[in-house]
Scaffold this motif. Structure first.
Motif, short mmCIF file in Angstrom:
data_model
loop_
_atom_site.label_atom_id
_atom_site.label_comp_id
_atom_site.label_asym_id
_atom_site.label_seq_id
_atom_site.Cartn_x
_atom_site.Cartn_y
_atom_site.Cartn_z
N ILE A 1 0.82 -1.22 0.00
CA ILE A 1 0.00 0.00 0.00
C ILE A 1 0.85 1.27 0.00
O ILE A 1 0.61 2.15 -0.82
CB ILE A 1 -1.07 -0.02 1.12
N PRO A 2 1.90 1.39 0.85
CA PRO A 2 2.74 2.58 0.71
C PRO A 2 3.39 2.66 -0.67
O PRO A 2 3.55 3.75 -1.22
CB PRO A 2 3.81 2.41 1.80
N VAL B 1 0.83 4.06 -3.09
CA VAL B 1 0.60 5.48 -2.86
C VAL B 1 1.81 6.29 -3.31
O VAL B 1 1.68 7.39 -3.85
CB VAL B 1 0.28 5.75 -1.37
N ALA B 2 3.00 5.70 -3.12
CA ALA B 2 4.21 6.40 -3.57
C ALA B 2 4.19 6.63 -5.07
O ALA B 2 4.72 7.63 -5.56
CB ALA B 2 5.45 5.61 -3.16
N MET C 1 1.59 7.37 -6.79
CA MET C 1 0.81 8.60 -7.00
C MET C 1 1.63 9.82 -6.61
O MET C 1 1.56 10.87 -7.25
CB MET C 1 -0.47 8.55 -6.15
N LEU C 2 2.41 9.66 -5.55
CA LEU C 2 3.25 10.77 -5.11
C LEU C 2 4.21 11.18 -6.23
O LEU C 2 4.39 12.37 -6.52
CB LEU C 2 4.02 10.34 -3.86
N LEU D 1 3.75 10.67 -9.41
CA LEU D 1 2.98 11.29 -10.49
C LEU D 1 2.71 12.76 -10.17
O LEU D 1 2.84 13.63 -11.03
CB LEU D 1 1.66 10.52 -10.67
N VAL D 2 2.36 13.02 -8.90
CA VAL D 2 2.12 14.40 -8.49
C VAL D 2 3.37 15.24 -8.72
O VAL D 2 3.31 16.36 -9.25
CB VAL D 2 1.70 14.46 -7.00
N ALA D 3 4.53 14.69 -8.34
CA ALA D 3 5.77 15.43 -8.50
C ALA D 3 6.04 15.73 -9.97
O ALA D 3 6.46 16.83 -10.33
CB ALA D 3 6.91 14.63 -7.89
N ILE E 1 3.77 15.88 -12.53
CA ILE E 1 2.82 16.87 -13.03
C ILE E 1 3.18 18.24 -12.46
O ILE E 1 3.12 19.26 -13.15
CB ILE E 1 1.39 16.49 -12.59
N GLY E 2 3.59 18.24 -11.20
CA GLY E 2 3.95 19.51 -10.56
C GLY E 2 5.09 20.19 -11.29
O GLY E 2 5.06 21.40 -11.54
#
Lengths: 171, 504
Positions: free
Chosen positions: A147-148, A151-152, A154-155, A157-159, A161-162
């Motif tokens: 699970i971590p 989620v990582a 997605m983290l 992916l956020v970075a 896109i950011g």
């Protein structure tokens, strides 16, 4: 005992170079100190029997990230700090000092291993079950720590896109 | 033996998170696929996914246990917070609908990041393992760093983003040091194992250090004094809907994580075990006791002199972190319940207040100064009345929800023997009334700008205000349902220790 000596020596090195990173006036020196710092951390991982982490540490940090830093240093064209002290005699002195230290170290190692030869294989690695370090880590990531791990992703992916959002031209 | 990896059951219990993730990715795709000019559709796509996640949440509520190899809990506590985050995210998206047009920012990535921040918060509320909690926190934090700087032409936004990023990473470092010390002491990252390992032995100075670092790291995230320095600048510079989301969602998620770490991981060290201070045994409630008092007092005193509405709300939010910490200091199920109640109430009133700031933003007016509000009672009477309700609720005046929330917090403190803390809280509420009423005075008494053109309200924003006003009033007049829900949720904290079995 030997482990403790190795650990505290490395810890002292890591701290010393970390301080050097933030006190160096020349940004390039600072980055070079950072590389040494990362390498020392990698050796700590090896001492702990985590070869895979050590490898990743060298590849990702000492390799990739430091290259990035160097690019930034080159691109932003920082004003050069005051020139390093250019006293040839001092450099010779430091060189001789270092050479003597290395010589002493090598002699000590030779003397020590001559008296008690090391076992051929490090037992720590084999005690960790079949497949070794890398496989174990992968196993853990995809079972216990799934699970971590997800989620990582997605983290990251956020970075990504950011970075695009922040770097894009305002339209 | 536990099956390896995920089972089908795990996917069922993770459905709310999966839907939010799917929504985030769908928004990203929609941003590319939709023709220019149709991007406003994305608002409704985002809302639809949040609604679907809320429905999925209803299915898993009432269960108690852990999934995903014991890393993730499904209990009332997590469901309560996830509901809060979904409501906050939905209101934030609605608020942003027209705001983004005015700012000329693209909605695609913006909504993607809002949903990712929501996902991070959900993980923070449900994680029962330090690794899971940390990854959740990081996902939320990184999304917010970018969202704060989303208005790129604005220098204030850029500055806020950099400040938030630098201070945020620093505090995350402290938190990580605390976590790694905890791991070093116990050999486990699982909160329950940490609790059982430590319960047998002594705390010692290393544990005290770990707790201090954890308090500092979490203190930053909830914006408690003295770790609050970032809040006013970030709140002021960020796009207003994001300010609202940070002050509500990020704070609630951090409180959830704080409750998990301290109530599930370190329950034996509430009152003692960390050494002594002034001859008294030292437990972690002591740190929160100090943080609570200074946060309330300094937050309220600093808010008194602010002329910028967003800065004022930032300091008020710092003060509210202080009030919320009272529930942690009480360290009883009653205290946790009070904190949960107050967080839910705070969501509605704080989001509502920021919605008014969003309303004041127009093509040529930033609208976050206090004087921009002057004459609002004439220019947009409905909004002025809504703002009045939010201000009274933030100040803790009956019959609003803010009163019920504060009442339960102070009652919990008195019940646990912290009468002094309750008195300080009441005095601080009195101080805070000054600056909340000041806003009302501007809207009704100052009429310099009454001749200015009326303020037009979009339908999306009207919906936000209706929901926020309804929440603030209904929970104030009829708080029973919320109290029951919070009670049931608080009682599940730290109890879920069984892997969830077959479906009912």
């Amino acid at each position: 005992m030997l482990d403790a000596i190795a650990f505290y020596t490395l810890a002292a090195l890591i701290l010393a170079f970390a301080i050097a990173v933030i006190t160096a006036r020349n940004p390039v020196h600072s980055v070079v100190f950072l590389v040494i710092n990362f390498l020392a951390v990698a050796i700590v991982y090896i001492v702990l029997g985590a070869e895979f982490l050590a490898m990743i540490q060298v590849l990702v940090y000492a390799g990739g990230i430091v290259v990035l830093y160097l690019f930034v240093v080159m691109l932003v064209n920082l004003k050069r700090g005051p020139e390093a002290h250019q006293d040839p005699r001092r450099q010779t002195g430091a060189g001789v000092g270092l050479a003597v230290a290395v010589l002493a170290e090598l002699t000590a190692i030779l003397a020590y291993t001559g008296r008690n030869p090391l076992p051929a294989v490090v037992p720590a690695a084999s005690a960790r079950g079949p497949g070794g370090n890398t496989e174990q880590l992968g196993w853990l990531l995809y079972t216990t720590y799934l699970i971590p791990f997800e989620v990582a992703s997605m983290l990251l992916l956020v970075a990504m896109i950011g970075a695009i959002v922040l770097a894009r031209k305002v339209d | 033996m536990m099956p390896l990896g995920f089972t089908r059951l795990d996917f069922y219990y993770l459905l709310p998170e999966l839907i939010v993730t799917a929504g985030a990715v769908a928004l990203l795709g929609g941003d590319v696929l939709l023709a220019r000019g149709r991007h406003r559709l994305l608002t409704w796509v985002g809302l639809a996914f949040l609604g679907a996640a809320a429905v999925a949440l209803a299915f898993i509520s009432g269960r108690e246990g852990t999934v995903a190899q014991g890393m993730y809990s499904v209990d009332g506590f997590a469901v309560f917070f996830k509901l809060l985050f979904l409501v906050a995210a939905a209101l934030t998206i609605l608020m942003s609908h027209r705001y983004l047009d005015v700012e000329g920012a693209r909605p695609g990535e913006y909504y993607f990041l809002v949903l990712c921040a929501t996902l991070g918060m959900m993980v923070m509320a449900a994680g029962v393992d330090l690794v899971t909690l940390f990854i959740g926190l990081e996902t939320m934090a990184v999304s917010f760093y970018i969202l704060v700087g989303y208005i790129k032409p604005s220098r204030r936004s850029n500055e806020a983003s950099i400040k938030y990023f630098l201070l945020g990473t620093f505090s995350l470092g402290l938190l990580l040091y605390g976590m790694s010390l905890l791991y070093g002491l116990t050999g486990s990252t699982e909160l329950r194992t940490i609790a059982t390992t430590l319960a047998g032995g002594r705390g010692g100075p290393l544990l005290a250090l770990a707790v201090m670092l954890l308090v500092a790291g979490m203190g930053f995230k909830i914006a408690a004094v003295p770790f609050h320095a970032w809040a006013p600048d970030v709140y002021e510079g960020a796009p207003t809907p994001i300010t609202a989301f940070i002050s509500v969602g990020s704070k609630a998620a951090s409180f959830a994580m704080l409750l998990r770490i301290f109530f599930e991981g370190l329950p034996a060290f509430r009152m003692d075990g960390l050494g002594t201070i002034f001859g008294q045994p030292l437990g972690w409630t002591y740190f929160f006791y100090v943080l609570s008092i200074v946060s309330m007092t300094l937050g309220n005193l600093a808010a008194l002199t602010q002329n910028n509405l967003k800065r004022m709300l930032a300091y008020s939010s710092i003060a509210h972190a202080g009030y919320l910490l009272i529930g942690i200091v009480a360290a009883t199920p009653r205290g946790v319940m009070a904190a949960l109640v107050y967080l839910m109430v705070y969501t509605f009133m704080q989001l509502g207040a920021f919605a008014i700031v969003v309303l004041m933003r127009r093509q040529d007016v930033i609208g976050d100064e206090l004087k921009d509000l002057s004459g609002l009672s004439v220019r947009q009477p409905a909004a002025a009345v809504a703002m009045l309700i939010f201000m009274l609720s933030l100040g803790g005046i009956p019959p609003t929800a803010g009163f019920m929330g504060k009442f339960s917090l102070f009652a919990a403190a008195i019940e646990s023997g912290y009468v002094g803390l309750a008195i300080i809280g009441v005095l601080n509420s009195a101080i805070s009334l000054y600056y909340y009423v000041r806003v009302v005075v501007y809207m009704w008494v100052r009429r310099e700008e009454a001749a200015a053109p009326p303020v037009v309200m979009s339908r999306a924003l009207a919906l936000v205000l209706i929901v926020a006003v309804a929440g603030t009033l209904v929970l104030g007049v009829y708080p029973r349902a919320l109290f029951d829900l919070a009670q049931a949720s608080a009682s599940t904290l730290g109890r879920a220790d069984q892997a969830l079995g077959l479906l009912r």
